[in-house]
Design an enzyme around this catalytic site. Structure first.
Site, PDB file in Angstrom:
ATOM      1  N   THR A 217       0.856  -1.176   0.000  1.00 52.99           N
ATOM      2  CA  THR A 217       0.000   0.000   0.000  1.00 52.99           C
ATOM      3  C   THR A 217       0.898   1.234   0.000  1.00 52.99           C
ATOM      4  O   THR A 217       1.939   1.228   0.641  1.00 52.99           O
ATOM      5  CB  THR A 217      -0.836  -0.020   1.293  1.00 52.99           C
ATOM      6  OG1 THR A 217      -1.662  -1.157   1.264  1.00 52.99           O
ATOM      7  CG2 THR A 217      -1.665   1.237   1.457  1.00 52.99           C
ATOM      8  N   GLY A 247     -10.540  -2.923   2.481  1.00 50.82           N
ATOM      9  CA  GLY A 247      -9.642  -2.707   3.615  1.00 50.82           C
ATOM     10  C   GLY A 247      -9.772  -1.292   4.143  1.00 50.82           C
ATOM     11  O   GLY A 247     -10.767  -0.606   3.882  1.00 50.82           O
ATOM     12  N   ASP A 248      -8.761  -0.843   4.872  1.00 54.11           N
ATOM     13  CA  ASP A 248      -8.855   0.478   5.490  1.00 54.11           C
ATOM     14  C   ASP A 248      -8.486   1.622   4.550  1.00 54.11           C
ATOM     15  O   ASP A 248      -8.856   2.773   4.810  1.00 54.11           O
ATOM     16  CB  ASP A 248      -7.958   0.541   6.732  1.00 54.11           C
ATOM     17  CG  ASP A 248      -6.486   0.371   6.377  1.00 54.11           C
ATOM     18  OD1 ASP A 248      -6.171  -0.528   5.568  1.00 54.11           O
ATOM     19  OD2 ASP A 248      -5.651   1.137   6.888  1.00 54.11           O
TER      20      ASP A 248
END
Lengths: 350, 350
Positions: A217, A247-248
């Protein structure tokens, strides 16, 4: 007595002059910076390229050089924007472009494969001055998801778009779209085949025995000449992810947060923990409500709260004074910083 | 002197006994409850059915009765679970079932139509004891999205799933799926046609001149016998929404949050603001780091932070002592509460 008074006055004058220049205190290499509150905040750009079991013994000199070089390039591109008086939003976006366009990181071009052999990309961006934000989740055709996130923020009434709808929006906005073959890289494909065989999902940089998995990421936080903060994050998620997992990274408050009053944060790591612990906003809340410094807040969240729960990863965080930190609870995190009057610094290991 | 000592002892004993029963102080009807910290927390269930321009002059007696009756039914179903010693997670889930199955609310059966004539449903749930959470965004075939959210939490390594992948997961989990025609209601369809004509997106309950639009996101927060909190939220989003827009309902920290140490929160309103202001977690953070009471925290976020920015909506919030609040900055919010030893109360207007 008269001499003493003049001497004191001179001392005070000197002290006042000194404070007009950034007085930077270096602590523990470039991993953090403490700046006096009275200084003029220096323009700053901090980036990450993902966290995980990144150990020097598993990294070839060539790969290390490739990462260092790409992170440096990204920092230079973004910092040039800040130096010309550009906004932190532009710096964050263009910096992330460089990382998205590289196959080294799990974002854009280098995105990992989902369980069914596709690439689903997530990104988000937030403006610390206005608290406006934009995010996309699960886009499949957008070359630079961070651009789509910014378009959502600026040209739609929404904050978040997901799936095919987000791709359609990106197309309507005239963003560069690519065929799914653009995201094909043999290494990522092989990684999926291995993951499918082992029936496992893999986080960024989680396999020390497989050099091909050194990817992650990406994120950037910036402080511009006008004192405005911005944060952005972009990812391809987890290898072998299924069921439209989000995801976040596209979640404002978890993967990305920016507020001039507190800080700008971009997260990387085991996204599920980062969502449940609202990591990016938690750091800001600890500063605003708990009276913690940026360093105390980020360290507490990453190295206590998350670590105790087994939530692996790290963050980059920057406040409006130019203080920054890059805490992580994994073996390594690709990261770098450039600040007014200082050299570019890139770090990989602990 | 001896008599005085005995008298004091008796007074202390009486005081200790009194504190073993909930000592509830009613303030401003049922909209909030203040309970002494030393009491045994009473089992509690608080629900909402959306906020907006809900005015008595625009509501027919029949519709008012329909809403009151359905909210009461939901409270009774959930409270029966808590009374039998069931968990707050079960109570929240089953309460939301009732609201999802009713065409009155913008969730499940009553979900509004997207721009392209579909229904895309979002839901999330969080367990205050473990901080585990689950969410789905943009599902199209799941009869009860709150069930899918719980399955994501319990039977997957993820927190959030979006789009078709989430529908596939729900199917794999054996959840009841429905044909898209299940979500068809003539009133919602007509609402979409009107919105398309006016080229507008509509929030819950936002048109006082159109009685058909009295519908809303639903949510529940509960406190069980074991002192565990839970929160859940379910929605159909905005009429005429496009591009796979995701609101705050499936976002942990924005639409839903639960933590035994602070509070359980479910939000309803203009989702984009609720995401940017990380509303649900912000209330918890104000309590944990800022030392605010539940009431102070929720009131500050809803009636100051959000209101000043034009972020319309409200929340229901409950702490582990059984204190609850239901602040909203709109004209009305469908809401209700039932607490151990007290009658069910349902409120609609200010």
């Amino acid at each position: 007595m008269k001499h003493l008074a003049i001497f004191t006055l001179l001392l005070l004058l000197q002290s006042a002059c000194t404070n007009q220049n950034p007085s930077i205190v270096n602590t523990a290499k470039a991993d953090k910076q403490t700046i006096e509150a009275s200084s003029i905040p220096p323009i700053t750009l901090v980036i990450h390229g993902g966290a995980g079991t990144i150990l020097k013994e598993n990294m070839s000199p060539e790969l290390e050089e490739a990462y260092t070089s790409k992170l440096t390039e990204a920092l230079n591109v973004g910092f040039a924007i800040l130096e010309k008086g550009g906004s932190s939003m532009d710096a964050v976006q263009k910096t992330i472009h460089i990382l998205e366009d590289s196959p080294l990181f799990n974002a854009g071009k280098g995105a990992v494969f989902t369980n069914d052999g596709h690439n689903e990309l997530d990104a988000s961006i937030m403006d610390g001055k206005t608290l406006h934000a934009g995010a996309v989740a699960g886009v499949k055709t957008v070359k630079n998801p961070i651009d789509a996130a910014r378009k959502v923020m600026e040209n739609s009434p929404h904050v978040m778009m997901a799936g095919q709808g987000a791709d359609i929006f990106a197309k309507e906005q005239g963003l560069e779209l690519v065929d799914s073959s653009y995201f094909f890289t043999q290494k990522r494909w092989d990684a999926l085949q291995k993951a499918l065989k082992n029936e496992q999902m893999e986080l960024d940089h989680d396999d020390p025995n497989n050099k091909d998995k050194k990817k992650g990421t990406v994120g950037a936080v910036a402080l511009d000449k006008n004192g405005n903060l911005a944060a952005g994050t972009s990812t391809g998620g987890m290898t072998n992810k299924r069921w439209g997992r989000v995801g976040d990274s596209p979640i404002i408050g978890a993967g990305t947060y920016a507020n001039n009053e507190t800080c700008a944060v971009s997260s990387t790591g085991h996204g599920e923990f980062f969502i449940r612990y609202v990591v990016a906003y938690d750091i800001a809340a600890l500063m605003e409500y708990g009276g913690k410094s940026l360093e105390e807040a980020a360290d507490y969240v990453v190295n206590q709260k998350l670590k105790e729960q087994g939530g692996r990863g790290g963050v980059i965080a920057l406040d409006a004074q130019g203080n920054y930190v890059m805490p992580f609870n994994t073996e390594g995190m690709f990261r770098g910083v450039v600040q007014e009057g200082k050299e570019v610094e890139v770090l990989i290991y602990r």
